[in-house]
Design an enzyme around this catalytic site. Structure first.
Site, PDB file in Angstrom:
ATOM      1  N   HIS A  86      35.884  49.275   4.282  1.00 46.01           N
ATOM      2  CA  HIS A  86      36.971  48.617   3.557  1.00 46.01           C
ATOM      3  C   HIS A  86      36.502  48.166   2.178  1.00 46.01           C
ATOM      4  CE1 HIS A  86      38.994  48.406   7.483  1.00 46.01           C
ATOM      5  NE2 HIS A  86      40.111  48.280   6.783  1.00 46.01           N
ATOM      6  N   LYS A 138      37.686  42.332   1.246  1.00 45.29           N
ATOM      7  CA  LYS A 138      38.001  41.983   2.634  1.00 45.29           C
ATOM      8  C   LYS A 138      37.008  40.941   3.136  1.00 45.29           C
ATOM      9  CE  LYS A 138      39.161  44.006   7.120  1.00 45.29           C
ATOM     10  NZ  LYS A 138      40.417  43.212   7.160  1.00 45.29           N
TER      11      LYS A 138
END
Length: 251
Positions: free
Chosen positions: A136, A140
């Site tokens: 990700h 995040k």
């Protein structure tokens, strides 16, 4: 349908555009700087609130929405461990409604069904060990991803030789690799990578001495997540309780 948005970052803005394109009305937009709008008549008029914020804010947002009689669709992760029992109680005996998913992508819903089916097959082939990797963007906050945890739990439910998942390695944005756990034979490790602006990649690998099988879902953008959240809001408007993707898609 009247929709309130809680969280107005990149996802919130994309959800707003898709909801308007599908003919819905955005009656309230709440972000960090206008929290008092939870008490506004505009927010209370919403059929559903769509919430994408942070692990620390999500549960409080649910409480404020529930207190106004507003159903919630949420993609926030990281809150379940501390507040899952409370939310299940509220959506059961107290009549509140939350549609929660770690990932609203239609493609991920299909990928999840494939994951469960493959795990059932692999239960009969103990020569294959299984490992997972999720990638990700650097913004995040939590790891592993909520989607990674959901996929891992599906594998654990279907493979007898695995009874839990654990955090494996974390590759940080600067390339530093931190080994958080060395998995035992009965554990499924989830490795996490934080890199650039990656929307989300989840890979599950079964490896044996003879060969290797890998399945991967690679999101090209956040658009699939946003569309799925609006579809979930449309579903939630006519349903009640603690809802999930498996309620909306019967694979």
């Amino acid at each position: 349908m009247k929709i309130a948005l809680i969280g107005y970052g990149k996802m919130g803005k994309m959800i707003e555009q898709i909801a308007r394109d599908r003919g819905h009305e955005i009656v309230s937009i709440i972000d960090i700087d206008n929290q008092d709008d939870f008490d506004s008549p505009q927010f209370a008029s919403a059929d559903v609130a769509i919430e994408f914020t942070s692990p620390t804010a999500a549960y409080g947002n649910y409480l404020r929405a529930f207190s106004k009689g507003v159903k919630v669709v949420s993609g926030s992760t990281g809150w379940m461990k501390d507040h899952g029992d409370d939310v299940r109680r509220m959506c059961g005996s107290e009549g509140k409604t939350l549609f929660w998913a770690s990932n609203f992508s239609i493609g991920v819903a299909i990928f999840s069904a494939v994951n469960r089916y493959l795990a059932k097959i692999m239960n009969g082939f103990p020569q294959y060990d299984v490992r997972m990797e999720e990638v990700h963007h650097i913004h995040k906050l939590d790891h592993p991803s909520g989607t990674g945890i959901t996929l891992a739990e599906e594998i654990v439910d279907n493979i007898d030789r695995k009874d839990s998942w654990c955090v494996g390695t974390l590759t940080q944005p600067d390339g530093t690799v931190v080994t958080e756990n060395t998995p035992a034979a009965n554990q499924l490790a989830i490795d996490s990578i934080r890199r650039d602006e990656v929307p989300g990649i989840h890979s599950i690998t079964y490896n044996s001495e003879a060969d290797q099988i890998t399945i991967t879902h690679d999101a090209h953008s956040r658009k699939g997540f946003a569309l799925g959240a609006v579809l979930a809001a449309e579903y939630t408007a006519g349903h009640q309780g603690l809802l999930t993707i498996s309620d909306m898609f019967n694979f």
